[in-house]
Design a protein around this motif. Structure first.
Motif, mmCIF file in Angstrom:
data_model
loop_
_atom_site.group_PDB
_atom_site.id
_atom_site.type_symbol
_atom_site.label_atom_id
_atom_site.label_comp_id
_atom_site.label_asym_id
_atom_site.label_seq_id
_atom_site.Cartn_x
_atom_site.Cartn_y
_atom_site.Cartn_z
ATOM 1 N N PRO A 135 -1.092 6.939 -15.103
ATOM 2 C CA PRO A 135 -0.124 6.763 -14.023
ATOM 3 C C PRO A 135 -0.612 7.244 -12.664
ATOM 4 N N MET A 136 -1.416 8.311 -12.622
ATOM 5 C CA MET A 136 -1.846 8.837 -11.334
ATOM 6 C C MET A 136 -2.704 7.832 -10.570
ATOM 7 N N THR A 137 -3.542 7.081 -11.277
ATOM 8 C CA THR A 137 -4.384 6.101 -10.609
ATOM 9 C C THR A 137 -3.667 4.782 -10.385
ATOM 10 N N SER A 138 -2.465 4.620 -10.928
ATOM 11 C CA SER A 138 -1.703 3.387 -10.761
ATOM 12 C C SER A 138 -0.713 3.464 -9.600
ATOM 13 N N LEU A 139 -0.500 4.662 -9.069
ATOM 14 C CA LEU A 139 0.446 4.858 -7.974
ATOM 15 C C LEU A 139 -0.305 5.161 -6.679
ATOM 16 N N ASN A 140 0.211 4.644 -5.570
ATOM 17 C CA ASN A 140 -0.381 4.892 -4.254
ATOM 18 C C ASN A 140 -0.087 6.334 -3.835
ATOM 19 N N PRO A 141 -1.118 7.162 -3.630
ATOM 20 C CA PRO A 141 -0.874 8.570 -3.294
ATOM 21 C C PRO A 141 -0.248 8.777 -1.921
ATOM 22 N N TYR A 142 -0.251 7.720 -1.071
ATOM 23 C CA TYR A 142 0.257 7.858 0.290
ATOM 24 C C TYR A 142 1.704 7.391 0.440
ATOM 25 N N LEU A 143 2.287 6.847 -0.626
ATOM 26 C CA LEU A 143 3.666 6.356 -0.558
ATOM 27 C C LEU A 143 4.567 7.161 -1.485
ATOM 28 N N ARG A 144 5.803 7.361 -1.061
ATOM 29 C CA ARG A 144 6.787 8.033 -1.905
ATOM 30 C C ARG A 144 7.064 7.167 -3.127
ATOM 31 N N VAL A 145 7.279 7.820 -4.270
ATOM 32 C CA VAL A 145 7.382 7.072 -5.522
ATOM 33 C C VAL A 145 8.604 6.155 -5.529
ATOM 34 N N GLY A 146 9.712 6.579 -4.916
ATOM 35 C CA GLY A 146 10.898 5.739 -4.880
ATOM 36 C C GLY A 146 10.641 4.419 -4.179
ATOM 37 N N ILE A 147 9.904 4.473 -3.067
ATOM 38 C CA ILE A 147 9.561 3.260 -2.327
ATOM 39 C C ILE A 147 8.690 2.345 -3.184
ATOM 40 N N GLN A 148 7.741 2.933 -3.921
ATOM 41 C CA GLN A 148 6.834 2.127 -4.741
ATOM 42 C C GLN A 148 7.580 1.419 -5.871
ATOM 43 N N VAL A 149 8.513 2.124 -6.511
ATOM 44 C CA VAL A 149 9.281 1.502 -7.593
ATOM 45 C C VAL A 149 10.215 0.441 -7.027
ATOM 46 N N ALA A 150 10.801 0.714 -5.864
ATOM 47 C CA ALA A 150 11.694 -0.265 -5.225
ATOM 48 C C ALA A 150 10.948 -1.540 -4.863
ATOM 49 N N GLU A 151 9.687 -1.409 -4.442
ATOM 50 C CA GLU A 151 8.885 -2.587 -4.092
ATOM 51 C C GLU A 151 8.737 -3.526 -5.277
ATOM 52 N N ALA A 152 8.696 -2.947 -6.483
ATOM 53 C CA ALA A 152 8.510 -3.765 -7.679
ATOM 54 C C ALA A 152 9.637 -4.769 -7.878
ATOM 55 N N ILE A 153 10.846 -4.418 -7.439
ATOM 56 C CA ILE A 153 11.967 -5.360 -7.568
ATOM 57 C C ILE A 153 12.160 -6.188 -6.305
ATOM 58 N N MET A 154 11.845 -5.608 -5.138
ATOM 59 C CA MET A 154 12.014 -6.336 -3.881
ATOM 60 C C MET A 154 10.992 -7.461 -3.717
#
Length: 516
Positions: free
Chosen positions: A102-121
């Motif tokens: 998971p650590m390498t799958s998430l952008n370290p510069y973005l908040r996690v809520g924004i990243q998960v929200a992008e997946a649906i938006m």
């Protein structure tokens, strides 16, 4: 269970071009995945499990070659004939994936809520406010503490287990037709494992979602999957319904996997063994909010007054749920995080050391990190990674002498010494963890912090690594601080156990015999 195949894989073969030539990772495998079914792919690390699942999403690296005879058909459509743009409408919406790291799958510069929200938006026409509501719902479902607060945090502010739960929420947010789960419970403690698997099952029942479950944990497979594929060296050696396969495995490789459970206990330490490390009232706090007008800042106390002693040749196991402070405590002990309290190593107060003395101490105190991919430089070969410490602390050795030590270290962790010129991305998650262990052992340290060192390893390799650590400890009298959520591994390797919860402990130190 419906018999209609939503995914058909025929003659799938995948090879990689490497510095040593072509490597065949997957060799002409065939299987179907039915709607609403849970199909598990099991096998040792390097058997081709993750390569097969990544091929289904067209997520293989540039040096991968898929045979022209291969065919992957999803819901009547040929995956391998689609362009990358066409695959973007499938990935995340129709086929979701929980990645292994998971650590390498998430952008370290973005908040996690924004990243998960992008997946649906990206796939649905909804507002940011609507997306946030959906994200918070899923954060609650996967039991992420303080969902509102978690929404605004960055990936580095979470434990490994918490990051995995965030990735699960991201994969499920669009309620896909197929969920590919690549080692989704590796970083989770047993209680959270059960909660997450029950959650996935509930969503599967509600949506009729099919699950391709890639794992090395046969205990989970036995209670979670409908059918099982067993892979060995890129080939499917056995397949069948779960109950039948576990009751009467036909292939000797399957029998070996099922019987590979950590057993036994390490030899007790000497009665007069001196103290190696003593920690008193260790506390770690993180600043969570700065008040610019008033002088009061808000802190989160991750470790709350922990004390313990480790003797030479002893292993202290630390267990607890993800987020309990296990890894934070370990990093504070070896100086990777600021802390208060007293830490003495071999009777010397570490706070009194000079910079030169601290540097000299580094070769005697090593660590195996929880995330092997994040701790291995992608620009360095395996040989360079393992010998880096020798270059710094034993500069008198020639390059050939260093490489020979590296080959021996690779053999000790059951890796091919000829792979010394390959790069980390050419190895599976479990193989990368073994590389990290080899790097720690090559300096012959007196103390090693092992942070979930076997979490990414299959059971058969766990047995090898546990036996290896026991042998090295007995021979060199090394002390281990062993952090894990796997009680069977802790019982096999530890002398005593410290149980943590919410940053603290109840003050008791359990004997390994007390572990169920």
């Amino acid at each position: 269970m419906p018999n209609q195949a939503i995914l058909q894989v025929r003659n799938l073969s995948v090879s990689f071009t490497t510095n040593d030539g072509m490597v065949d990772a997957v060799k002409s495998i065939n299987f179907d995945l039915n709607a609403g079914e849970t199909l598990a792919i099991v096998g040792e690390s390097g058997s081709g499990k993750s390569v097969s699942s990544n091929a289904l999403m067209c997520l293989l690296p540039d040096n991968a070659i898929i045979s022209s005879q291969s065919s992957i058909v999803f819901d009547g459509e040929s995956i391998l004939e689609k362009t990358d743009r066409q695959m973007q409408s499938i990935r995340g919406e129709r086929i979701g994936m929980i990645f292994q790291e998971p650590m390498t799958s998430l952008n370290p510069y973005l908040r996690v809520g924004i990243q998960v929200a992008e997946a649906i938006m990206c796939h649905r026409r909804i507002s940011k406010a609507q997306a946030k509501i959906r994200v918070l719902e899923l954060f609650k479902l996967v039991h992420l503490p303080n969902p509102e607060q978690a929404y605004t945090k960055y990936p580095h502010e979470f434990s490994g287990g918490q990051l995995q739960r965030i990735m699960i929420a991201m994969a499920l947010i669009n309620k896909p037709n197929i969920l590919i789960a690549d080692e989704p419970t590796t970083a989770l403690d047993v209680t959270v494992q059960a909660e997450v698997l029950n959650l996935i099952k509930e969503i599967q029942t509600e949506m009729g979602m099919a699950i391709l479950f890639v794992t090395h944990d046969l205990g989970i497979v036995k209670h979670f999957a409908d059918r099982v594929l067993v892979m060995c060296k890129g080939e499917i050696v056995e397949e069948g319904k779960t109950k039948q396969l576990f009751h009467a495995p036909q292939h000797e490789y399957t029998q070996m996997l099922i019987n590979s459970i950590p057993k036994g206990q390490k030899d007790p330490i000497k009665a007069n063994a001196p103290d190696l490390l003593r920690a008193e009232d260790i506390r770690v706090k993180f600043l969570i909010k700065t008040h610019f007008i008033q002088s009061k800042n808000q802190y989160f106390e991750a470790v709350k007054g922990i004390s313990f002693t480790i003797k030479q040749g002893e292993t202290l196991g630390i267990v607890g749920e993800s987020g309990s402070g296990k890894s934070t405590l370990g990093r504070a002990i070896i100086g990777l995080l600021p802390s208060t309290g007293k830490i003495a190593y071999k009777g010397i107060d570490l706070s009194s050391l000079t910079d030169k003395e601290r540097f000299e101490l580094k070769k005697d105190v090593q660590m195996v990190f929880q995330d092997p991919y994040g701790s291995l430089s992608p620009r360095m070969t395996v040989g360079e990674i393992i010998t880096e410490g020798l270059t710094v602390h034993q500069p008198h050795l020639s390059k050939q002498e260093r490489l020979q030590k590296a080959r021996i270290a690779l053999e000790e962790v059951r890796l091919d010494p000829h792979s010394i010129n390959r790069y980390p991305h050419e190895f599976s998650g479990g193989q990368r963890q073994r590389i990290a262990i080899a790097r720690a052992l090559i300096l012959d340290p007196s103390f090693i912090l092992l942070d979930e060192p076997t979490s990414a390893l299959d059971r058969s390799v766990q047995l090898t690594v546990i036996d290896l650590l026991k042998d090295i400890q007995a021979k060199s009298n090394i002390g281990f601080l062993f952090i894990s959520h796997d009680l069977s591994v802790v019982k096999a390797l530890s002398d005593r156990v410290l149980v943590m919860q919410n940053g603290g402990s109840n003050g008791t130190r359990h004997s390994r015999r007390d572990i169920p």
